[in-house]
Design a protein around this motif. Structure first.
Motif, PDB file in Angstrom:
ATOM      1  N   UNK A  81       7.227 126.633  34.912  1.00 34.02           N
ATOM      2  CA  UNK A  81       8.355 126.718  35.847  1.00 34.02           C
ATOM      3  C   UNK A  81       7.893 126.506  37.276  1.00 34.02           C
ATOM      4  N   UNK A  82       6.761 127.071  37.636  1.00 32.04           N
ATOM      5  CA  UNK A  82       6.224 126.916  38.990  1.00 32.04           C
ATOM      6  C   UNK A  82       5.892 125.465  39.291  1.00 32.04           C
ATOM      7  N   UNK A  83       5.282 124.782  38.330  1.00 32.51           N
ATOM      8  CA  UNK A  83       4.928 123.385  38.548  1.00 32.51           C
ATOM      9  C   UNK A  83       6.165 122.488  38.649  1.00 32.51           C
ATOM     10  N   UNK A  84       7.184 122.790  37.864  1.00 33.94           N
ATOM     11  CA  UNK A  84       8.432 122.029  37.959  1.00 33.94           C
ATOM     12  C   UNK A  84       9.119 122.276  39.304  1.00 33.94           C
ATOM     13  N   UNK A  85       9.017 123.501  39.808  1.00 35.67           N
ATOM     14  CA  UNK A  85       9.596 123.802  41.127  1.00 35.67           C
ATOM     15  C   UNK A  85       8.868 123.036  42.225  1.00 35.67           C
ATOM     16  N   UNK A  86       7.554 122.904  42.105  1.00 38.65           N
ATOM     17  CA  UNK A  86       6.799 122.099  43.071  1.00 38.65           C
ATOM     18  C   UNK A  86       7.253 120.646  43.024  1.00 38.65           C
ATOM     19  N   UNK A  87       7.458 120.141  41.818  1.00 39.63           N
ATOM     20  CA  UNK A  87       7.870 118.748  41.640  1.00 39.63           C
ATOM     21  C   UNK A  87       9.233 118.486  42.274  1.00 39.63           C
ATOM     22  N   UNK A  88      10.161 119.411  42.104  1.00 41.45           N
ATOM     23  CA  UNK A  88      11.526 119.212  42.597  1.00 41.45           C
ATOM     24  C   UNK A  88      11.648 119.451  44.101  1.00 41.45           C
ATOM     25  N   UNK A  89      10.905 120.409  44.651  1.00 41.67           N
ATOM     26  CA  UNK A  89      11.096 120.815  46.048  1.00 41.67           C
ATOM     27  C   UNK A  89      10.356 119.944  47.050  1.00 41.67           C
ATOM     28  N   UNK A  90       9.338 119.206  46.621  1.00 39.15           N
ATOM     29  CA  UNK A  90       8.510 118.472  47.579  1.00 39.15           C
ATOM     30  C   UNK A  90       9.296 117.388  48.323  1.00 39.15           C
ATOM     31  N   UNK A  91      10.377 116.891  47.727  1.00 38.46           N
ATOM     32  CA  UNK A  91      11.176 115.853  48.387  1.00 38.46           C
ATOM     33  C   UNK A  91      12.022 116.414  49.525  1.00 38.46           C
ATOM     34  N   UNK A  92      12.225 117.738  49.554  1.00 44.62           N
ATOM     35  CA  UNK A  92      13.157 118.332  50.507  1.00 44.62           C
ATOM     36  C   UNK A  92      12.461 119.154  51.585  1.00 44.62           C
ATOM     37  N   UNK A  93      11.177 118.926  51.784  1.00 45.62           N
ATOM     38  CA  UNK A  93      10.444 119.587  52.863  1.00 45.62           C
ATOM     39  C   UNK A  93      10.630 118.761  54.135  1.00 45.62           C
ATOM     40  N   UNK A  94      11.397 119.268  55.090  1.00 45.56           N
ATOM     41  CA  UNK A  94      11.742 118.488  56.275  1.00 45.56           C
ATOM     42  C   UNK A  94      11.183 119.091  57.552  1.00 45.56           C
ATOM     43  N   UNK A  95      10.089 119.795  57.435  1.00 52.69           N
ATOM     44  CA  UNK A  95       9.487 120.446  58.602  1.00 52.69           C
ATOM     45  C   UNK A  95       9.027 119.409  59.617  1.00 52.69           C
TER      46      UNK A  95
ATOM     47  N   UNK B  95      18.081 126.388  57.020  1.00 49.15           N
ATOM     48  CA  UNK B  95      17.327 127.525  56.490  1.00 49.15           C
ATOM     49  C   UNK B  95      16.612 127.158  55.196  1.00 49.15           C
ATOM     50  N   UNK B  96      17.275 126.376  54.358  1.00 48.29           N
ATOM     51  CA  UNK B  96      16.685 126.015  53.064  1.00 48.29           C
ATOM     52  C   UNK B  96      15.552 125.013  53.239  1.00 48.29           C
ATOM     53  N   UNK B  97      15.779 123.942  54.016  1.00 47.98           N
ATOM     54  CA  UNK B  97      14.776 122.877  54.134  1.00 47.98           C
ATOM     55  C   UNK B  97      13.621 123.236  55.055  1.00 47.98           C
ATOM     56  N   UNK B  98      13.821 124.200  55.953  1.00 49.72           N
ATOM     57  CA  UNK B  98      12.767 124.543  56.917  1.00 49.72           C
ATOM     58  C   UNK B  98      12.075 125.867  56.628  1.00 49.72           C
ATOM     59  N   UNK B  99      12.689 126.714  55.792  1.00 49.16           N
ATOM     60  CA  UNK B  99      12.087 128.017  55.506  1.00 49.16           C
ATOM     61  C   UNK B  99      11.935 128.246  54.002  1.00 49.16           C
ATOM     62  N   UNK B 100      13.045 128.210  53.263  1.00 53.00           N
ATOM     63  CA  UNK B 100      13.014 128.573  51.842  1.00 53.00           C
ATOM     64  C   UNK B 100      12.139 127.621  51.030  1.00 53.00           C
ATOM     65  N   UNK B 101      12.414 126.330  51.099  1.00 56.44           N
ATOM     66  CA  UNK B 101      11.628 125.371  50.319  1.00 56.44           C
ATOM     67  C   UNK B 101      10.157 125.332  50.741  1.00 56.44           C
ATOM     68  N   UNK B 102       9.847 125.230  52.053  1.00 54.72           N
ATOM     69  CA  UNK B 102       8.428 125.241  52.436  1.00 54.72           C
ATOM     70  C   UNK B 102       7.712 126.527  52.056  1.00 54.72           C
ATOM     71  N   UNK B 103       8.369 127.673  52.280  1.00 51.85           N
ATOM     72  CA  UNK B 103       7.736 128.946  51.943  1.00 51.85           C
ATOM     73  C   UNK B 103       7.531 129.068  50.440  1.00 51.85           C
ATOM     74  N   UNK B 104       8.540 128.675  49.658  1.00 53.16           N
ATOM     75  CA  UNK B 104       8.405 128.717  48.207  1.00 53.16           C
ATOM     76  C   UNK B 104       7.334 127.766  47.720  1.00 53.16           C
ATOM     77  N   UNK B 105       7.280 126.568  48.299  1.00 51.54           N
ATOM     78  CA  UNK B 105       6.269 125.568  47.936  1.00 51.54           C
ATOM     79  C   UNK B 105       4.863 126.114  48.187  1.00 51.54           C
TER      80      UNK B 105
END
Length: 413
Positions: free
Chosen positions: A130-144, A98-108
């Protein structure tokens, strides 16, 4: 002499931090991408992001796939994949999906839409840092994209035993994957930092041919700002600065050892259990590869073997070698070491294919009294191996390779 940023992989000083529209800046020493700006940097990301969000919503609303065998049929959607894992007691895997396929991609995508939309309206976005730091951290965990390959592998496994149909959500998910990848390509974080927070300031250096560290500067790993070594907090992103990530390699080795420990049960315990006509047939990762090979599904068997057996093992060996090489007294070619690091970081998440395959099959193949597939205990261990090796690789600072190379050269001279 002045410089605006430094390469995050070799610490070479760069005189320009952000490329012009439609151009790219690469490190002259290691050829790492510093900044790649689209011809339409304001409108292209928001167009792709909005289309991707619509496709994600569509992929969650309709039928994903159907499975029909012996007069029985089962229809699967994405929510059912998560629910089936919860029903079998694998809450951690359900959360991972749910996190790698929905939450992180949707938030990104939502952050990209929000930031670019604010710029189009000439508004200053709230909490831009904060938004830019979230983009930096989440891009590694997008596993779509990894999940999509997992779907294709699952189809090869089940097509021989039943008829498989594709719903609207499957095609929407394919488009969502393409649009998400395209969004990441056309979005340039250095350009966003310059537009939304502050431009990169040029600093005076003694020798532009030497590294930032050799000139008493340290690169902020999150926003690309050059800070003096005496500064403990980056004035641009307000993040704690560090000249090198984990210079003693304690964090790298800790996560590496933990992944090695989990690698044993991940390969010894069954990763999937097939209940056919009341009988149980547990299978390990290698057992599944051997079965696919016996069924003459050679390409799929090779994909599973490489992604689920060879890649995790090779990645652990590669991280251990990189850690050893920067501490060794021998002088290794930094260009080759950097290529090994890049390859290790790139392929790591693709090992999650087997976990996604098990989740898809467990949700799709559920005909009571005929055939049911259950996740095995090795699924959690294997997911842990993938996550831990990814964190270990991300904790390794490739700039240590170049630091170490220069120190050894100086000692020899």
């Amino acid at each position: 002499m002045t410089a605006q940023t430094a390469c995050e992989e070799c610490d070479h000083l760069i005189d320009n931090a952000v490329a012009d529209d439609g151009e790219a800046i690469h490190c002259p020493r290691c050829h790492h991408h510093i900044s790649v700006v689209h011809k339409a940097p304001l409108f292209a990301p928001i167009a792709y992001a909005s289309a991707a969000i619509m496709m994600l919503v569509a992929s969650l609303m309709y039928s994903f796939m159907s499975f029909a065998s012996a007069g029985h049929s089962v229809t699967m959607n994405f929510a059912q994949t998560v629910r089936s894992l919860i029903a079998y007691g694998y809450n951690e895997l359900a959360l991972l999906l749910f996190v790698t396929l929905v939450i992180f991609p949707l938030g990104f995508l939502a952050i990209i839409f929000y930031l670019h939309g604010a710029m189009i309206l000439n508004k200053k976005p709230f909490a831009a840092r904060t938004c830019l730091l979230m983009l930096q951290h989440s891009k590694h965990w997008l596993m779509v994209d990894v999940f999509l390959i997992g779907i294709l592998v699952s189809l090869v496994k089940v097509m021989g035993m039943a008829d498989v149909g594709f719903g609207l959500s499957f095609w929407a998910f394919c488009l969502f994957t393409i649009l998400l990848v395209k969004t990441t390509i056309v979005t340039d974080l250095p350009w966003l930092w310059q537009q939304l927070v502050s431009p990169a300031k040029a600093v005076e250096v003694n020798d532009v041919q030497r590294s930032a560290y050799a000139n008493d500067y340290q690169l902020c790993h999150y926003c690309g700002h050059l800070n003096h070594l005496a500064e403990s907090v980056c004035p641009r992103c307000h993040h704690q600065t560090h000249a090198r990530k984990d210079p003693n390699l304690d964090r790298v080795l800790a996560f590496l050892i933990a992944s090695v420990v989990l690698y044993i049960p991940a390969n010894v315990l069954p990763i999937m259990d097939t209940s056919l006509l009341g009988g149980s047939d547990p299978a390990t990762i290698m057992g599944g590869v051997i079965l696919l090979w016996q069924l003459k599904s050679y390409p799929v068997a090779m994909v599973i073997f490489i992604a689920s057996v060879m890649v995790p093992l090779a990645k652990m060996v590669a991280i251990a070698w990189l850690a050893y090489s920067v501490k060794s007294t021998r002088n290794y070619d930094p260009q080759r070491q950097l290529k090994l690091y890049r390859l290790t970081e790139f392929v790591g998440r693709w090992s999650m294919i087997d976990v996604f395959v098990v989740a898809i099959l467990a949700a799709l193949i559920r005909i009571d009294g005929l055939i049911v597939i259950y996740p095995g205990p090795a699924t959690v261990s294997f997911a842990g191996v993938v996550i831990l090796t990814m964190i270990s690789a991300m904790s390794f600072d490739p700039r240590l390779i170049w630091d170490d190379s220069h120190i050894k050269e100086n000692n020899r001279s």
